[in-house]
Design a protein around this motif. Structure first.
Motif, PDB file in Angstrom:
ATOM      1  N   VAL A 173       0.066  -1.354   9.438  1.00 21.65           N
ATOM      2  CA  VAL A 173      -0.999  -1.070  10.405  1.00 21.65           C
ATOM      3  C   VAL A 173      -1.144   0.414  10.725  1.00 21.65           C
ATOM      4  CG1 VAL A 173      -1.817  -1.497  12.756  1.00 21.65           C
ATOM      5  CG2 VAL A 173      -0.942  -3.399  11.386  1.00 21.65           C
ATOM      6  N   LEU A 174      -0.059   1.105  11.075  1.00 19.80           N
ATOM      7  CA  LEU A 174      -0.193   2.514  11.470  1.00 19.80           C
ATOM      8  C   LEU A 174      -0.539   3.397  10.290  1.00 19.80           C
ATOM      9  CD1 LEU A 174       2.572   3.236  14.150  1.00 19.80           C
ATOM     10  CD2 LEU A 174       0.171   2.575  14.443  1.00 19.80           C
ATOM     11  N   TRP A 175      -0.116   3.015   9.076  1.00 21.67           N
ATOM     12  CA  TRP A 175      -0.362   3.843   7.902  1.00 21.67           C
ATOM     13  C   TRP A 175      -1.718   3.561   7.263  1.00 21.67           C
ATOM     14  CZ3 TRP A 175       4.961   2.039   5.626  1.00 21.67           C
ATOM     15  CH2 TRP A 175       5.993   2.562   6.411  1.00 21.67           C
ATOM     16  N   ASP A 176      -2.250   2.335   7.442  1.00 23.11           N
ATOM     17  CA  ASP A 176      -3.488   1.958   6.737  1.00 23.11           C
ATOM     18  C   ASP A 176      -4.663   1.652   7.651  1.00 23.11           C
ATOM     19  OD1 ASP A 176      -1.231   0.105   4.680  1.00 23.11           O
ATOM     20  OD2 ASP A 176      -2.092   2.084   4.262  1.00 23.11           O
ATOM     21  N   CYS A 177      -4.399   1.504   8.953  1.00 22.70           N
ATOM     22  CA  CYS A 177      -5.500   1.186   9.875  1.00 22.70           C
ATOM     23  C   CYS A 177      -5.555   2.257  10.965  1.00 22.70           C
ATOM     24  CB  CYS A 177      -5.302  -0.191  10.503  1.00 22.70           C
ATOM     25  SG  CYS A 177      -4.998  -1.508   9.327  1.00 22.70           S
ATOM     26  N   PRO A 178      -6.004   3.469  10.584  1.00 18.50           N
ATOM     27  CA  PRO A 178      -5.975   4.595  11.539  1.00 18.50           C
ATOM     28  C   PRO A 178      -6.719   4.288  12.837  1.00 18.50           C
ATOM     29  CG  PRO A 178      -7.320   5.101   9.588  1.00 18.50           C
ATOM     30  CD  PRO A 178      -6.568   3.838   9.285  1.00 18.50           C
ATOM     31  N   GLU A 179      -7.785   3.429  12.766  1.00 18.38           N
ATOM     32  CA  GLU A 179      -8.523   3.088  14.001  1.00 18.38           C
ATOM     33  C   GLU A 179      -8.090   1.723  14.525  1.00 18.38           C
ATOM     34  OE1 GLU A 179      -9.979   6.394  12.600  1.00 18.38           O
ATOM     35  OE2 GLU A 179     -10.478   5.655  14.614  1.00 18.38           O
ATOM     36  N   GLY A 180      -6.946   1.242  14.100  1.00 14.87           N
ATOM     37  CA  GLY A 180      -6.502  -0.071  14.574  1.00 14.87           C
ATOM     38  C   GLY A 180      -7.468  -1.164  14.168  1.00 14.87           C
ATOM     39  N   SER A 201       0.842  -1.204   0.000  1.00 15.95           N
ATOM     40  CA  SER A 201       0.000   0.000   0.000  1.00 15.95           C
ATOM     41  C   SER A 201       0.875   1.251   0.000  1.00 15.95           C
ATOM     42  CB  SER A 201      -0.878   0.003   1.261  1.00 15.95           C
ATOM     43  OG  SER A 201      -0.033   0.137   2.413  1.00 15.95           O
ATOM     44  N   TRP A 202       2.017   1.163   0.717  1.00 14.76           N
ATOM     45  CA  TRP A 202       2.878   2.340   0.882  1.00 14.76           C
ATOM     46  C   TRP A 202       3.612   2.695  -0.405  1.00 14.76           C
ATOM     47  CZ3 TRP A 202       3.245  -2.315   3.441  1.00 14.76           C
ATOM     48  CH2 TRP A 202       4.350  -3.129   3.159  1.00 14.76           C
ATOM     49  N   GLY A 203       3.589   1.811  -1.388  1.00 13.41           N
ATOM     50  CA  GLY A 203       4.219   2.109  -2.683  1.00 13.41           C
ATOM     51  C   GLY A 203       3.429   3.120  -3.494  1.00 13.41           C
ATOM     52  N   VAL A 262      -3.176  -6.623  -1.459  1.00 13.86           N
ATOM     53  CA  VAL A 262      -2.340  -5.456  -1.149  1.00 13.86           C
ATOM     54  C   VAL A 262      -1.893  -5.553   0.308  1.00 13.86           C
ATOM     55  CG1 VAL A 262      -4.415  -4.065  -0.647  1.00 13.86           C
ATOM     56  CG2 VAL A 262      -2.236  -2.918  -1.115  1.00 13.86           C
ATOM     57  N   ALA A 263      -0.568  -5.419   0.507  1.00 10.06           N
ATOM     58  CA  ALA A 263      -0.009  -5.488   1.855  1.00 10.06           C
ATOM     59  C   ALA A 263      -0.360  -4.202   2.599  1.00 10.06           C
ATOM     60  CB  ALA A 263       1.509  -5.642   1.784  1.00 10.06           C
ATOM     61  N   LEU A 264      -0.705  -4.345   3.877  1.00  8.25           N
ATOM     62  CA  LEU A 264      -1.089  -3.186   4.680  1.00  8.25           C
ATOM     63  C   LEU A 264      -0.108  -2.971   5.819  1.00  8.25           C
ATOM     64  CD1 LEU A 264      -4.944  -3.848   4.908  1.00  8.25           C
ATOM     65  CD2 LEU A 264      -3.714  -2.436   3.242  1.00  8.25           C
ATOM     66  N   SER A 317      -7.778   1.649  -4.213  1.00  8.94           N
ATOM     67  CA  SER A 317      -8.197   2.024  -5.574  1.00  8.94           C
ATOM     68  C   SER A 317      -7.028   1.850  -6.547  1.00  8.94           C
ATOM     69  CB  SER A 317      -8.676   3.480  -5.594  1.00  8.94           C
ATOM     70  OG  SER A 317      -8.944   3.870  -6.920  1.00  8.94           O
ATOM     71  N   ASP A 318      -5.852   2.355  -6.177  1.00 13.06           N
ATOM     72  CA  ASP A 318      -4.689   2.275  -7.075  1.00 13.06           C
ATOM     73  C   ASP A 318      -4.208   0.832  -7.256  1.00 13.06           C
ATOM     74  OD1 ASP A 318      -3.111   5.434  -5.996  1.00 13.06           O
ATOM     75  OD2 ASP A 318      -4.970   4.990  -7.071  1.00 13.06           O
ATOM     76  N   SER A 319      -4.162   0.055  -6.180  1.00 19.39           N
ATOM     77  CA  SER A 319      -3.719  -1.339  -6.355  1.00 19.39           C
ATOM     78  C   SER A 319      -4.779  -2.116  -7.128  1.00 19.39           C
ATOM     79  CB  SER A 319      -3.416  -2.001  -5.021  1.00 19.39           C
ATOM     80  OG  SER A 319      -4.398  -1.731  -4.082  1.00 19.39           O
ATOM     81  N   GLY A 320      -6.049  -1.712  -6.972  1.00 14.19           N
ATOM     82  CA  GLY A 320      -7.124  -2.339  -7.756  1.00 14.19           C
ATOM     83  C   GLY A 320      -6.941  -2.080  -9.241  1.00 14.19           C
TER      84      GLY A 320
END
Ligand code: LRH
Ligand code: MN
Length: 396
Positions: free
Chosen positions: A68-75, A22-24, A64-66, A49-52
């Motif tokens: 946690v701190l960058w993609d799961c703001p609510e944990g 995802s960070w790419g 898509v690899a996630l 959307s972009d990886s899709g």
């Protein structure tokens, strides 16, 4: 092209899948700054959307690899949103990457920190990350630790190893039977004197001690220039401890450049060791192929499409090695015969067969051209440029 060659290419592509980070798709840089791209993804939904889009055009990156701190703001609470994004954009959440390096508390480490309360904090984040993976049906929890030191004498290396042994064992106990933990090693950066998990041997010892569901992750950028990465891969296969890859390329250190851009023969030799293992043992190597790159200068989606199509080419070329001829030449120490078995395969232009395979799947022959014709970049640039112009999303 001989029928058998395109058959071999078709067979190889049929099963080859690679996971995107995802960070790419996000604005990333170096410590000397980052160059903001107006179309860059900043929200988790935009990263899906972009990886899709890349999966739509290539058909071979369904997850898509996630981070946690960058993609799961609510944990853990972010998992419902992520399931919605996965449904909307046609890519599933892949490996879950805990982040045990960004918070201030981790100045002196996470699992290796002398302060027990910080080690416990790291374990809480680890348990949350495993729970996120469970709720998203993600199989792999991918661990990388920045832990280490910058000056001789400042760290008790054996004591920290013991804390990592204990921490990874506890993490392993949290796993569901179908989950895996991947232990990624790195020789240096951000630590510049010692890194607690610095090479494949240390990662293997820790993973083996943690439990059956722990394997080693090989990030191609995490090696000294002179190291023979494919030998490490052959050993990990032989030990049944190879869990996955983070592919990228480099000229000097962990440069995170696009895969195959500097040394495509390196990636070919890695894929060859895997094909050779499967041919010789009849076993299927259960490997998670993933990309881990940061695109500071190239357009991020173009760089991803370039990476996926390069990965397909190198995986297909490696599938063309005449294994019988190779094994015989190796046994007879016929060096030139053996080496040319690899060089002939590497020199084969597999692009026509790959285009045939894509057409047979109803996919665009040339994903990059299809992307440029799609208008997707123009659309997201319009949607995101204002936000990106004053939203510098942190990376490093
Ligand atoms: C560390 C690393 C790790 C990720 C990060 C984005 O260098 O390779 O895999 O967490 O990059
Ligand atoms: Mn990595």
């Amino acid at each position: 092209m001989g029928s058998s060659t395109s058959d071999k290419v078709f067979d190889a592509l049929e099963t080859f899948r690679i996971e995107l980070p995802s960070w790419g798709f996000a604005n990333t840089g170096t410590r000397f700054g980052k160059f903001i791209q107006p179309a860059a993804a900043t929200t988790t939904e935009e990263k899906f959307s972009d990886s899709g889009q890349v999966h739509l055009l290539t058909g071979v990156c369904p997850t898509v690899a996630l981070h946690v701190l960058w993609d799961c703001p609510e944990g853990v609470q972010s998992t419902d949103d992520i399931k919605r994004f996965a449904g909307r954009y046609g890519v599933a959440p892949g490996s879950i990457n805990p982040n045990l390096f960004q918070d201030q508390e981790y100045k002196y480490g996470s699992f290796g920190n002398p302060d027990e309360s910080v080690r416990q904090r790291a374990m809480r984040h680890t348990k949350d990350s495993i729970e996120i993976a469970r709720r998203l049906n993600s199989r792999d929890i991918s661990f990388w630790f920045a832990d280490g030191s910058n000056y001789p004498g400042t760290a008790n290396i054996r004591q920290r190893k013991q804390w990592f042994m204990e921490g990874l064992k506890i993490a392993h106990q949290q796993l569901s039977p179908d989950q895996r933990m991947l232990v990624e090693y790195k020789p240096f950066e951000p630590a510049f004197y010692h890194t607690d998990i610095a090479d494949w041997g240390m990662a293997l010892v820790l993973a083996r001690a943690a439990g059956q569901q722990a394997k080693v992750l090989v990030d191609t950028g995490h090696h000294y220039a002179a190291q023979n990465i494919e030998q490490i891969v052959a050993w990990l296969l032989s030990e049944n401890m190879l869990g996955g890859f983070h592919f990228n390329d480099r000229r000097y250190a962990d440069d995170d450049l696009t895969m195959g851009s500097i040394d495509p023969y390196q990636v070919f030799r890695i894929f060859h060791e895997i094909h050779f293992f499967e041919w010789e043992t009849g076993q299927h190597a259960d490997i998670a192929y993933m990309v881990d790159q940061s695109h500071n200068l190239k357009g991020k989606i173009e760089a991803m499409i370039q990476t996926v199509t390069m990965a397909q080419q190198l995986f297909a070329k490696a599938a063309l090695v005449d294994m019988k001829k190779l094994a015989t030449a190796q046994k007879n120490c016929n060096l030139v015969e053996a080496e040319s078995a690899l060089q002939d395969a590497f020199a084969t232009d597999v692009r026509p067969a790959i285009q045939e395979w894509r057409e047979s799947k109803g996919l665009p022959k040339d994903p990059m051209e299809a992307f440029r014709q799609s208008g997707y970049l123009e659309r997201i640039t319009k949607e995101r440029s204002v936000k990106n112009s004053h939203n510098v999303s942190s990376y490093a």
